[in-house]
Scaffold this active site. Structure first.
Site, mmCIF file in Angstrom:
data_model
loop_
_atom_site.group_PDB
_atom_site.id
_atom_site.type_symbol
_atom_site.label_atom_id
_atom_site.label_comp_id
_atom_site.label_asym_id
_atom_site.label_seq_id
_atom_site.Cartn_x
_atom_site.Cartn_y
_atom_site.Cartn_z
ATOM 1 N N GLN A 112 -36.710 0.741 -9.296
ATOM 2 C CA GLN A 112 -37.146 -0.364 -8.451
ATOM 3 C C GLN A 112 -38.591 -0.742 -8.769
ATOM 4 O O GLN A 112 -39.373 0.077 -9.223
ATOM 5 C CB GLN A 112 -37.012 0.023 -6.981
ATOM 6 C CG GLN A 112 -35.567 0.149 -6.551
ATOM 7 C CD GLN A 112 -35.396 0.585 -5.111
ATOM 8 O OE1 GLN A 112 -36.355 0.763 -4.374
ATOM 9 N NE2 GLN A 112 -34.153 0.760 -4.690
ATOM 10 N N TYR A 147 -33.792 -13.525 -3.589
ATOM 11 C CA TYR A 147 -32.613 -14.365 -3.380
ATOM 12 C C TYR A 147 -32.993 -15.842 -3.312
ATOM 13 O O TYR A 147 -32.314 -16.686 -3.907
ATOM 14 C CB TYR A 147 -31.861 -13.942 -2.115
ATOM 15 C CG TYR A 147 -31.384 -12.509 -2.148
ATOM 16 C CD1 TYR A 147 -30.852 -11.936 -3.299
ATOM 17 C CD2 TYR A 147 -31.471 -11.711 -1.021
ATOM 18 C CE1 TYR A 147 -30.416 -10.625 -3.318
ATOM 19 C CE2 TYR A 147 -31.032 -10.390 -1.036
ATOM 20 C CZ TYR A 147 -30.512 -9.852 -2.186
ATOM 21 O OH TYR A 147 -30.087 -8.557 -2.199
#
Length: 172
Positions: free
Chosen positions: A93, A133
């Site tokens: 990550q 997103y």
């Protein structure tokens, strides 16, 4: 970096990798699931899902290294929509992989499956994910108050969606 990302369908020998993420509460809290799964349950679920046409599961690779898991779930062939979800191994990550991985799944969903819409749920507190997103085209469509229980408290959730037509128009 992200040019080396690829997705491959989930295979039985990927389950050990997936299992490590499925028992990690830091990962599963944002999948809104309990970090509990036995390998036997995962194998049984994997085998049962081989006969289903309601989802597509992939392993995300950086070169030859497994770094994540992505999927399209609850595929609805009549209405041509599916829920998108992603998890990046915590060891990977913060390296910018999630944006490109999401784009790979958008391409797959719209250009291979001919879906009309992808949707997802993201915890309001997960600002980094919401930003990613939105960056790739998802729009906020709704809000669910205190909908999921994360880290000992109920959290608000943002519903997001992306229409195929918006991707086509963004490429022009």
């Amino acid at each position: 970096m992200s040019e080396q990302l690829s997705i491959q369908p989930l295979q039985k020998d990927d389950l050990d990798f997936l299992y490590q993420m499925r028992i990690n509460s830091d990962v599963m809290d944002y999948w809104f699931e309990e970090p509990y799964a036995s390998k036997a349950q995962m194998i049984k679920s994997y085998e049962a899902n081989l006969e289903q046409d309601s989802h597509r599961s992939f392993i995300l690779y950086h070169g030859k290294e497994k770094i994540g898991y992505l999927g399209l779930f609850d595929l609805d062939w009549r209405h041509r929509h599916a829920e998108f979800a992603i998890m990046i191994d915590p060891a990977f990550q913060g390296n910018g992989y999630a944006t490109r991985a999401t784009e790979l799944m958008i391409d797959y969903g719209f250009n291979q499956l001919n879906l009309h819409k992808l949707f997802l749920y993201v915890a309001q507190t997960n600002e980094k994910a919401a930003y990613i997103y939105e960056k790739v085209g998802f729009e906020r469509e709704g809000f669910l108050k205190q909908h999921f229980f994360i880290n000992g408290q109920y959290c608000d959730v943002i519903m997001m969606g992306l229409l195929q037509e918006n991707i086509v128009s963004n490429k022009n």
